[in-house]
Design a protein around this motif. Structure first.
Motif, PDB file in Angstrom:
ATOM      1  N   THR A 171       0.682  -1.215  -0.125  1.00 46.71           N
ATOM      2  CA  THR A 171      -0.002  -0.122  -0.025  1.00 46.71           C
ATOM      3  C   THR A 171       0.749   1.283  -0.079  1.00 46.71           C
ATOM      4  O   THR A 171       1.545   1.577   0.904  1.00 46.71           O
ATOM      5  CB  THR A 171      -0.871   0.006   1.293  1.00 46.71           C
ATOM      6  OG1 THR A 171      -1.761  -1.172   1.041  1.00 46.71           O
ATOM      7  CG2 THR A 171      -1.907   1.241   1.163  1.00 46.71           C
ATOM      8  N   LEU A 172       0.695   2.394  -1.005  1.00 49.14           N
ATOM      9  CA  LEU A 172       1.303   3.467  -1.036  1.00 49.14           C
ATOM     10  C   LEU A 172       0.324   4.509  -0.952  1.00 49.14           C
ATOM     11  O   LEU A 172      -0.812   4.363  -1.053  1.00 49.14           O
ATOM     12  CB  LEU A 172       2.175   3.566  -2.253  1.00 49.14           C
ATOM     13  CG  LEU A 172       3.009   2.263  -2.783  1.00 49.14           C
ATOM     14  CD1 LEU A 172       3.474   2.753  -4.121  1.00 49.14           C
ATOM     15  CD2 LEU A 172       4.006   2.079  -1.851  1.00 49.14           C
ATOM     16  N   THR A 173       0.893   5.810  -0.434  1.00 47.33           N
ATOM     17  CA  THR A 173       0.378   6.804  -0.478  1.00 47.33           C
ATOM     18  C   THR A 173       0.698   8.069  -1.242  1.00 47.33           C
ATOM     19  O   THR A 173       1.931   8.302  -1.188  1.00 47.33           O
ATOM     20  CB  THR A 173      -0.109   7.382   1.104  1.00 47.33           C
ATOM     21  OG1 THR A 173      -0.474   6.486   2.156  1.00 47.33           O
ATOM     22  CG2 THR A 173      -0.690   8.638   1.226  1.00 47.33           C
ATOM     23  N   TYR A 174      -0.176   8.573  -2.067  1.00 47.80           N
ATOM     24  CA  TYR A 174       0.215   9.754  -2.697  1.00 47.80           C
ATOM     25  C   TYR A 174      -0.616  11.045  -2.481  1.00 47.80           C
ATOM     26  O   TYR A 174      -1.837  10.752  -2.089  1.00 47.80           O
ATOM     27  CB  TYR A 174      -0.401   9.618  -4.263  1.00 47.80           C
ATOM     28  CG  TYR A 174      -0.339  10.682  -5.302  1.00 47.80           C
ATOM     29  CD1 TYR A 174       1.037  10.829  -5.958  1.00 47.80           C
ATOM     30  CD2 TYR A 174      -1.389  11.587  -5.553  1.00 47.80           C
ATOM     31  CE1 TYR A 174       0.918  12.006  -6.673  1.00 47.80           C
ATOM     32  CE2 TYR A 174      -1.220  12.432  -6.312  1.00 47.80           C
ATOM     33  CZ  TYR A 174       0.088  12.794  -7.166  1.00 47.80           C
ATOM     34  OH  TYR A 174       0.139  13.876  -8.006  1.00 47.80           O
ATOM     35  N   SER A 175      -0.071  12.041  -2.430  1.00 44.38           N
ATOM     36  CA  SER A 175      -0.662  13.261  -1.583  1.00 44.38           C
ATOM     37  C   SER A 175      -0.031  14.572  -2.312  1.00 44.38           C
ATOM     38  O   SER A 175       0.821  14.676  -2.786  1.00 44.38           O
ATOM     39  CB  SER A 175      -0.214  13.366  -0.199  1.00 44.38           C
ATOM     40  OG  SER A 175       1.139  13.636   0.011  1.00 44.38           O
ATOM     41  N   VAL A 176      -0.786  15.716  -2.419  1.00 47.22           N
ATOM     42  CA  VAL A 176      -0.505  16.748  -2.766  1.00 47.22           C
ATOM     43  C   VAL A 176      -0.724  17.787  -1.802  1.00 47.22           C
ATOM     44  O   VAL A 176      -1.919  17.763  -1.274  1.00 47.22           O
ATOM     45  CB  VAL A 176      -1.611  17.484  -4.169  1.00 47.22           C
ATOM     46  CG1 VAL A 176      -0.841  18.661  -4.434  1.00 47.22           C
ATOM     47  CG2 VAL A 176      -1.458  16.097  -5.354  1.00 47.22           C
ATOM     48  N   ALA A 177       0.064  18.598  -1.227  1.00 52.41           N
ATOM     49  CA  ALA A 177       0.106  19.530  -0.196  1.00 52.41           C
ATOM     50  C   ALA A 177       0.786  21.016  -0.652  1.00 52.41           C
ATOM     51  O   ALA A 177       1.822  21.041  -0.708  1.00 52.41           O
ATOM     52  CB  ALA A 177       0.850  19.118   1.058  1.00 52.41           C
ATOM     53  N   ALA A 178       0.013  21.840  -1.225  1.00 55.75           N
ATOM     54  CA  ALA A 178       0.173  22.888  -1.919  1.00 55.75           C
ATOM     55  C   ALA A 178       0.676  23.954  -1.006  1.00 55.75           C
ATOM     56  O   ALA A 178       1.824  24.494  -1.631  1.00 55.75           O
ATOM     57  CB  ALA A 178      -0.911  23.481  -2.383  1.00 55.75           C
ATOM     58  N   ALA A 179       0.785  23.809   0.247  1.00 53.38           N
ATOM     59  CA  ALA A 179       1.506  24.636   1.041  1.00 53.38           C
ATOM     60  C   ALA A 179       3.067  24.306   1.335  1.00 53.38           C
ATOM     61  O   ALA A 179       3.718  25.113   1.874  1.00 53.38           O
ATOM     62  CB  ALA A 179       1.001  24.653   2.852  1.00 53.38           C
ATOM     63  N   GLU A 180       3.401  22.959   0.821  1.00 52.82           N
ATOM     64  CA  GLU A 180       4.745  22.576   1.074  1.00 52.82           C
ATOM     65  C   GLU A 180       5.486  22.836  -0.112  1.00 52.82           C
ATOM     66  O   GLU A 180       5.001  23.029  -1.366  1.00 52.82           O
ATOM     67  CB  GLU A 180       4.715  21.042   1.289  1.00 52.82           C
ATOM     68  CG  GLU A 180       4.306  20.643   2.487  1.00 52.82           C
ATOM     69  CD  GLU A 180       4.641  20.844   3.869  1.00 52.82           C
ATOM     70  OE1 GLU A 180       5.921  21.010   3.639  1.00 52.82           O
ATOM     71  OE2 GLU A 180       4.196  21.127   4.854  1.00 52.82           O
ATOM     72  N   PRO A 181       6.883  23.116  -0.023  1.00 58.42           N
ATOM     73  CA  PRO A 181       7.651  23.592  -1.016  1.00 58.42           C
ATOM     74  C   PRO A 181       7.698  22.336  -2.210  1.00 58.42           C
ATOM     75  O   PRO A 181       8.030  22.666  -3.464  1.00 58.42           O
ATOM     76  CB  PRO A 181       8.851  23.924  -0.512  1.00 58.42           C
ATOM     77  CG  PRO A 181       8.793  23.464   0.851  1.00 58.42           C
ATOM     78  CD  PRO A 181       7.653  23.331   1.234  1.00 58.42           C
ATOM     79  N   GLU A 182       7.784  21.216  -1.594  1.00 61.63           N
ATOM     80  CA  GLU A 182       7.635  20.045  -2.444  1.00 61.63           C
ATOM     81  C   GLU A 182       6.275  19.495  -2.336  1.00 61.63           C
ATOM     82  O   GLU A 182       6.084  18.547  -1.372  1.00 61.63           O
ATOM     83  CB  GLU A 182       8.902  19.162  -2.189  1.00 61.63           C
ATOM     84  CG  GLU A 182      10.238  19.803  -2.579  1.00 61.63           C
ATOM     85  CD  GLU A 182      11.462  19.041  -2.179  1.00 61.63           C
ATOM     86  OE1 GLU A 182      12.211  18.503  -3.316  1.00 61.63           O
ATOM     87  OE2 GLU A 182      11.672  18.734  -1.134  1.00 61.63           O
TER      88      GLU A 182
END
Length: 411
Positions: free
Chosen positions: A34-45
């Protein structure tokens, strides 16, 4: 509508939902689980692919083609100004119980702050003088502690937050940046005199989410016969209730705190101008530790002529034993692990370790006081620079002490 929960909450899982415009997706794969993909716009990456089972970041990169040349200080919500850290250690069972009062500077309006603390350590309470008991929770598999500021949310300025925690936590061993591995088939029966090094490899005390220079007042309590070392000025050493108490003060900001515990004996304590030197070693290395600190002073004076003043008021050296050589250079201190005399052979030769050049490895570790502490990269992508500069500084010391031919051979 908004609601305030003013009751003791049950010990049940908490869930954080992505902010507006962010996303998190968890999915199963045939090979990696199981893998987790995320998008967190507040982070530089902002883009992350994470293996939670192995706690391994598979990839991490900015969104929309942004550059990786950012500073970890940009957009940081909180700055740790000072630690007032008190820890009781039980080395035989790897138990520690700590209280850390962090003086924090809030840099932006926020309702929560995030600290790093190893998952093995249970948090008992988080309190402040102004806010009383704070609601907190752990983020699973991320060595993370999230604290709700409650009534203090949105305020600016400084506050003191006290975190009480405890647990069984075994520190990881120190490594040589250029490792020497045991030869195949080697079986070592020689006993190693154990020393524990709680370093920046694990978050054994509450700390900022990225490298954060801070002052520190430190009090370690250990069983009788043990010594507890860290960087900074040693304020007092005494016995209380049959246990050893060691207090230190880091009066210049350091990037992290390291604790070395063991049956270490002091071999030298003296002033060299405005610099205070101390050396400690396990029983078989006590005499060698005194020689190493004198060599370190010689190297330090040369580095000062090349790079500028030594960044700290004191230099403490701890010489311990290990099955493979290793080193660690926290602020104001050098920890060296050497193989006992009976085990000095049997290592595969690593040409990058320069074991045939006297003092090279000591010079490399000492150089980190300038390159890595006095000067640090803007983010983790640049940490190779401190290793490269430390290795080159050791090569410069080789030229200074052994001549141009030895320097050219090292290059």
């Amino acid at each position: 509508r908004s609601f305030l929960i003013d009751v003791a909450l049950p010990r049940s899982p908490w869930w954080l939902f992505p902010s507006l415009g962010d996303a998190t997706a968890t999915f199963k794969t045939r090979r990696r689980g199981t893998l987790t993909y995320s998008v967190a716009a507040a982070e530089p990456e902002a883009i992350s692919l994470f293996d939670r089972a192995k706690r391994r970041q598979i990839c991490l990169y900015p969104k929309d083609g942004s550059e990786t040349g950012y500073s970890e200080d940009d957009g940081r919500a909180v700055d740790v100004v000072e630690h007032n850290l008190r820890v009781r250690f039980e080395p035989s069972r790897r138990f520690l119980e700590g209280t850390d009062t962090l003086r924090l500077r809030l840099l932006s309006a926020s309702s929560t702050i995030r600290l790093r603390l190893d998952d093995a350590l249970a948090v008992q309470s988080v309190t402040s003088l102004e806010g009383g008991a704070h609601l907190f929770f752990r983020v699973r598999g991320q060595n993370s502690l999230v604290v709700s500021l409650g009534a203090l949310a949105g305020r600016a300025g400084e506050l003191e937050l006290t975190v009480r925690y405890r647990g069984i936590h075994a520190p990881e061993g120190i490594d040589r940046e250029t490792m020497q591995a045991p030869a195949l088939g080697e079986e070592d029966e020689t006993a190693i005199e154990e020393a524990l090094v709680y370093s920046n490899k694990t978050a054994w005390y509450p700390q900022g989410s990225s490298d954060d220079y801070a002052l520190a007042r430190i009090r370690f309590e250990v069983p009788s016969g043990f010594t507890a070392l860290t960087g900074g000025t040693r304020v007092t050493t005494r016995t209380a209730d049959g246990r050893g108490v060691f207090e230190y003060r880091q009066s210049r900001p350091g990037k992290y705190i390291t604790a070395v515990l063991g049956r270490l004996q002091e071999s030298l304590s003296r002033d060299a101008g405005s610099l205070h030197l101390e050396a400690f070693g396990v029983s078989r290395a006590r005499a060698e530790s005194a020689r190493q600190i004198e060599k370190a002073l010689e190297i330090l004076r040369y580095f000062e002529s090349e790079f500028g003043p030594y960044p700290y008021d004191s230099l403490r050296l701890a010489l311990i034993e290990g099955r493979t050589p290793g080193g660690h250079s926290p602020p104001g201190m050098i920890v060296l692990a050497q193989r006992p005399l009976l085990l000095r052979g049997g290592l595969k030769d690593d040409p990058a370790s320069f074991s045939d050049i006297p003092g090279f490895f000591l010079a490399h570790e000492l150089a980190h006081q300038w390159w890595g502490h006095g000067v640090a990269g803007r983010n983790y992508h640049e940490r190779w620079l401190s290793e490269g500069m430390a290795q080159y500084a050791a090569a410069l010391w080789t030229r200074h002490s052994l001549g141009e031919a030895a320097f050219r051979n090292a290059l």
